[in-house]
Structure formats: C-alpha cells, structure tokens
Design a protein around this motif. Sequence first.
Motif, PDB file in Angstrom:
ATOM      1  N   VAL A 149      39.312 -14.422   9.268  1.00 52.45           N
ATOM      2  CA  VAL A 149      39.465 -13.036   9.726  1.00 52.45           C
ATOM      3  C   VAL A 149      38.710 -12.787  11.030  1.00 52.45           C
ATOM      4  CG1 VAL A 149      38.879 -10.633   9.178  1.00 52.45           C
ATOM      5  CG2 VAL A 149      39.963 -12.083   7.455  1.00 52.45           C
ATOM      6  N   PHE A 150      37.513 -13.344  11.154  1.00 53.49           N
ATOM      7  CA  PHE A 150      36.693 -13.091  12.329  1.00 53.49           C
ATOM      8  C   PHE A 150      36.874 -14.129  13.440  1.00 53.49           C
ATOM      9  CE2 PHE A 150      34.384 -10.502   9.224  1.00 53.49           C
ATOM     10  CZ  PHE A 150      34.250  -9.321   9.950  1.00 53.49           C
ATOM     11  N   MET A 151      37.802 -15.075  13.290  1.00 58.36           N
ATOM     12  CA  MET A 151      37.984 -16.132  14.285  1.00 58.36           C
ATOM     13  C   MET A 151      38.160 -15.599  15.712  1.00 58.36           C
ATOM     14  SD  MET A 151      41.024 -18.863  14.861  1.00 58.36           S
ATOM     15  CE  MET A 151      42.091 -17.502  15.176  1.00 58.36           C
ATOM     16  N   PRO A 152      39.060 -14.645  15.981  1.00 56.19           N
ATOM     17  CA  PRO A 152      39.184 -14.172  17.369  1.00 56.19           C
ATOM     18  C   PRO A 152      37.889 -13.542  17.897  1.00 56.19           C
ATOM     19  CG  PRO A 152      41.041 -13.422  16.049  1.00 56.19           C
ATOM     20  CD  PRO A 152      40.040 -14.017  15.102  1.00 56.19           C
ATOM     21  N   PHE A 153      37.197 -12.788  17.058  1.00 53.33           N
ATOM     22  CA  PHE A 153      35.934 -12.172  17.458  1.00 53.33           C
ATOM     23  C   PHE A 153      34.876 -13.238  17.740  1.00 53.33           C
ATOM     24  CE2 PHE A 153      31.773 -10.360  16.355  1.00 53.33           C
ATOM     25  CZ  PHE A 153      31.720  -9.333  17.280  1.00 53.33           C
ATOM     26  N   ILE A 154      34.800 -14.260  16.893  1.00 49.27           N
ATOM     27  CA  ILE A 154      33.832 -15.344  17.075  1.00 49.27           C
ATOM     28  C   ILE A 154      34.105 -16.102  18.369  1.00 49.27           C
ATOM     29  CG2 ILE A 154      33.063 -17.579  16.152  1.00 49.27           C
ATOM     30  CD1 ILE A 154      33.414 -16.349  13.335  1.00 49.27           C
ATOM     31  N   MET A 155      35.386 -16.334  18.663  1.00 46.38           N
ATOM     32  CA  MET A 155      35.733 -17.057  19.887  1.00 46.38           C
ATOM     33  C   MET A 155      35.291 -16.285  21.127  1.00 46.38           C
ATOM     34  SD  MET A 155      39.445 -18.467  18.602  1.00 46.38           S
ATOM     35  CE  MET A 155      40.156 -18.548  20.198  1.00 46.38           C
ATOM     36  N   ARG A 156      35.559 -14.991  21.140  1.00 45.46           N
ATOM     37  CA  ARG A 156      35.148 -14.177  22.294  1.00 45.46           C
ATOM     38  C   ARG A 156      33.636 -14.023  22.366  1.00 45.46           C
ATOM     39  NH1 ARG A 156      38.968  -9.203  24.013  1.00 45.46           N
ATOM     40  NH2 ARG A 156      40.746 -10.455  24.633  1.00 45.46           N
ATOM     41  N   LEU A 157      33.016 -13.794  21.246  1.00 45.35           N
ATOM     42  CA  LEU A 157      31.563 -13.646  21.221  1.00 45.35           C
ATOM     43  C   LEU A 157      30.895 -14.908  21.764  1.00 45.35           C
ATOM     44  CD1 LEU A 157      29.182 -11.821  20.354  1.00 45.35           C
ATOM     45  CD2 LEU A 157      29.270 -12.962  18.133  1.00 45.35           C
ATOM     46  N   SER A 158      31.409 -16.062  21.401  1.00 47.55           N
ATOM     47  CA  SER A 158      30.853 -17.332  21.874  1.00 47.55           C
ATOM     48  C   SER A 158      31.018 -17.483  23.377  1.00 47.55           C
ATOM     49  CB  SER A 158      31.539 -18.497  21.162  1.00 47.55           C
ATOM     50  OG  SER A 158      31.342 -18.394  19.783  1.00 47.55           O
ATOM     51  N   ARG A 159      32.169 -17.095  23.895  1.00 46.73           N
ATOM     52  CA  ARG A 159      32.366 -17.143  25.349  1.00 46.73           C
ATOM     53  C   ARG A 159      31.415 -16.182  26.056  1.00 46.73           C
ATOM     54  NH1 ARG A 159      38.129 -17.857  27.850  1.00 46.73           N
ATOM     55  NH2 ARG A 159      38.485 -20.003  27.182  1.00 46.73           N
ATOM     56  N   ASN A 160      31.244 -14.994  25.476  1.00 45.36           N
ATOM     57  CA  ASN A 160      30.345 -14.009  26.082  1.00 45.36           C
ATOM     58  C   ASN A 160      28.909 -14.514  26.108  1.00 45.36           C
ATOM     59  OD1 ASN A 160      32.634 -12.434  26.194  1.00 45.36           O
ATOM     60  ND2 ASN A 160      32.017 -11.092  24.518  1.00 45.36           N
ATOM     61  N   ILE A 161      28.478 -15.132  25.025  1.00 44.40           N
ATOM     62  CA  ILE A 161      27.126 -15.699  24.981  1.00 44.40           C
ATOM     63  C   ILE A 161      26.993 -16.799  26.020  1.00 44.40           C
ATOM     64  CG2 ILE A 161      25.509 -17.057  23.584  1.00 44.40           C
ATOM     65  CD1 ILE A 161      26.587 -15.473  21.123  1.00 44.40           C
ATOM     66  N   TRP A 162      27.999 -17.665  26.099  1.00 44.57           N
ATOM     67  CA  TRP A 162      27.957 -18.806  27.014  1.00 44.57           C
ATOM     68  C   TRP A 162      27.833 -18.359  28.476  1.00 44.57           C
ATOM     69  CZ3 TRP A 162      26.708 -23.623  26.641  1.00 44.57           C
ATOM     70  CH2 TRP A 162      27.058 -24.525  27.646  1.00 44.57           C
ATOM     71  N   ILE A 163      28.675 -17.419  28.900  1.00 42.66           N
ATOM     72  CA  ILE A 163      28.627 -16.998  30.307  1.00 42.66           C
ATOM     73  C   ILE A 163      27.334 -16.242  30.606  1.00 42.66           C
ATOM     74  CG2 ILE A 163      29.868 -14.796  30.108  1.00 42.66           C
ATOM     75  CD1 ILE A 163      31.341 -15.675  32.759  1.00 42.66           C
ATOM     76  N   ASN A 164      26.798 -15.531  29.617  1.00 42.29           N
ATOM     77  CA  ASN A 164      25.548 -14.802  29.832  1.00 42.29           C
ATOM     78  C   ASN A 164      24.332 -15.718  29.889  1.00 42.29           C
ATOM     79  OD1 ASN A 164      25.534 -11.662  29.936  1.00 42.29           O
ATOM     80  ND2 ASN A 164      27.284 -12.244  28.663  1.00 42.29           N
ATOM     81  N   LEU A 165      24.479 -16.973  29.495  1.00 39.60           N
ATOM     82  CA  LEU A 165      23.392 -17.940  29.681  1.00 39.60           C
ATOM     83  C   LEU A 165      23.240 -18.313  31.156  1.00 39.60           C
ATOM     84  CD1 LEU A 165      23.982 -20.388  26.678  1.00 39.60           C
ATOM     85  CD2 LEU A 165      22.137 -18.725  26.932  1.00 39.60           C
ATOM     86  N   LYS A 224      41.407  -5.941  25.929  1.00 48.49           N
ATOM     87  CA  LYS A 224      40.121  -5.676  25.274  1.00 48.49           C
ATOM     88  C   LYS A 224      40.137  -6.009  23.785  1.00 48.49           C
ATOM     89  CE  LYS A 224      37.785  -2.374  28.164  1.00 48.49           C
ATOM     90  NZ  LYS A 224      37.034  -1.135  28.173  1.00 48.49           N
ATOM     91  N   ASN A 225      41.277  -5.844  23.134  1.00 50.88           N
ATOM     92  CA  ASN A 225      41.387  -6.098  21.695  1.00 50.88           C
ATOM     93  C   ASN A 225      41.499  -7.601  21.442  1.00 50.88           C
ATOM     94  OD1 ASN A 225      42.002  -6.234  18.989  1.00 50.88           O
ATOM     95  ND2 ASN A 225      43.657  -4.751  19.080  1.00 50.88           N
ATOM     96  N   SER A 226      40.503  -8.186  20.803  1.00 50.87           N
ATOM     97  CA  SER A 226      40.512  -9.637  20.565  1.00 50.87           C
ATOM     98  C   SER A 226      41.504 -10.048  19.489  1.00 50.87           C
ATOM     99  CB  SER A 226      39.117 -10.129  20.195  1.00 50.87           C
ATOM    100  OG  SER A 226      38.669  -9.524  19.002  1.00 50.87           O
ATOM    101  N   TYR A 227      42.046  -9.099  18.730  1.00 54.76           N
ATOM    102  CA  TYR A 227      42.982  -9.430  17.662  1.00 54.76           C
ATOM    103  C   TYR A 227      44.431  -9.456  18.121  1.00 54.76           C
ATOM    104  CZ  TYR A 227      39.223  -9.684  14.398  1.00 54.76           C
ATOM    105  OH  TYR A 227      38.088 -10.089  13.751  1.00 54.76           O
ATOM    106  N   ILE A 228      44.690  -9.304  19.399  1.00 53.95           N
ATOM    107  CA  ILE A 228      46.014  -9.599  19.943  1.00 53.95           C
ATOM    108  C   ILE A 228      45.951 -11.087  20.281  1.00 53.95           C
ATOM    109  CG2 ILE A 228      47.648  -9.132  21.794  1.00 53.95           C
ATOM    110  CD1 ILE A 228      46.601  -6.261  21.816  1.00 53.95           C
ATOM    111  N   LEU A 229      46.392 -11.897  19.343  1.00 58.93           N
ATOM    112  CA  LEU A 229      46.116 -13.331  19.362  1.00 58.93           C
ATOM    113  C   LEU A 229      46.674 -14.062  20.571  1.00 58.93           C
ATOM    114  CD1 LEU A 229      46.504 -14.117  15.560  1.00 58.93           C
ATOM    115  CD2 LEU A 229      44.433 -13.606  16.861  1.00 58.93           C
TER     116      LEU A 229
END
Length: 127
Positions: free
Chosen positions: A100-116, A28-33
């Motif tokens: 700093v927000f790269m891992p969060f941005i990557m996950r957020l983008s995937r979440n947006i993509w699949i929800n389309l 769940k933690n996106s900062y575990i790279l």
Amino acid sequence: MIRKGMKLYSILFGACPKCHQESMYVEKNSYILTDTLKINEICSHCNTRYRMEPSFFYGSMYVSYGVGIAFALIAFAVSYLIFESSLLVAFFAIVGTLVVFMPFIMRLSRNIWINLFLSYDKSLIKD
C-alpha cells in the motif's frame, strides 16, 4: 511545526531542496502510479537540476530499503504487539503495508536522497 526552510519540509512534501517553492514531481499525488517517479528536470523558480548526473537516484534504492524496514517494523509492532495477532497475521500486515505504501516509500526515499546532497538556500527567496 514543519515549515519551509527545514530539510524535513522538502523530504515530506517533495519540494525543491534549494528553494522549497515548487514540487520536484510532475504529479504531486504519488498514487498515480504511471507518474510516481516522473520528476521535473529543473526547478522553474531557482533552476536547480534535480538529476545531477545520469542514474543519480539509484542511490535512493539504499534509502528505500531502510525506509521499507521502518514501515515493516511499525506494521509488525501495531499488528503483533498492540493488537496481539498471530505471526501469520503480522506477516500479512507487513506485506500489505509495504504494498500500500510502496509509491510513498519510493518518493520519500528519493526526497531523502536528494536532500543529502542539496541544502536550502534562503538567498534564493525574494521578499
């Protein structure tokens, strides 16, 4: 208020887009790279396949660009317009924010993509 059944819930929390009952991600933690992009194959609750086809999430790179621009604009507005810093300091604020927000941005983008492509199905929830 964000609650289960809303697309925004799945997008922000990385929940299964069909049932919202579990996380799509192994960690769940996106900062575990090492595990930022490790995704479960299927939802154990509703059996939704997260990888609908090979390379499905390549499209999320386009979403990531837009999300990154939004974060950069916010960093610029805060540093340059609100704190009235120099352009050089604003530039470093943008770069720092994106790193700093790269891992969060990557996950957020995937979440947006699949929800389309997938929508919440309340018939999957058993009372």
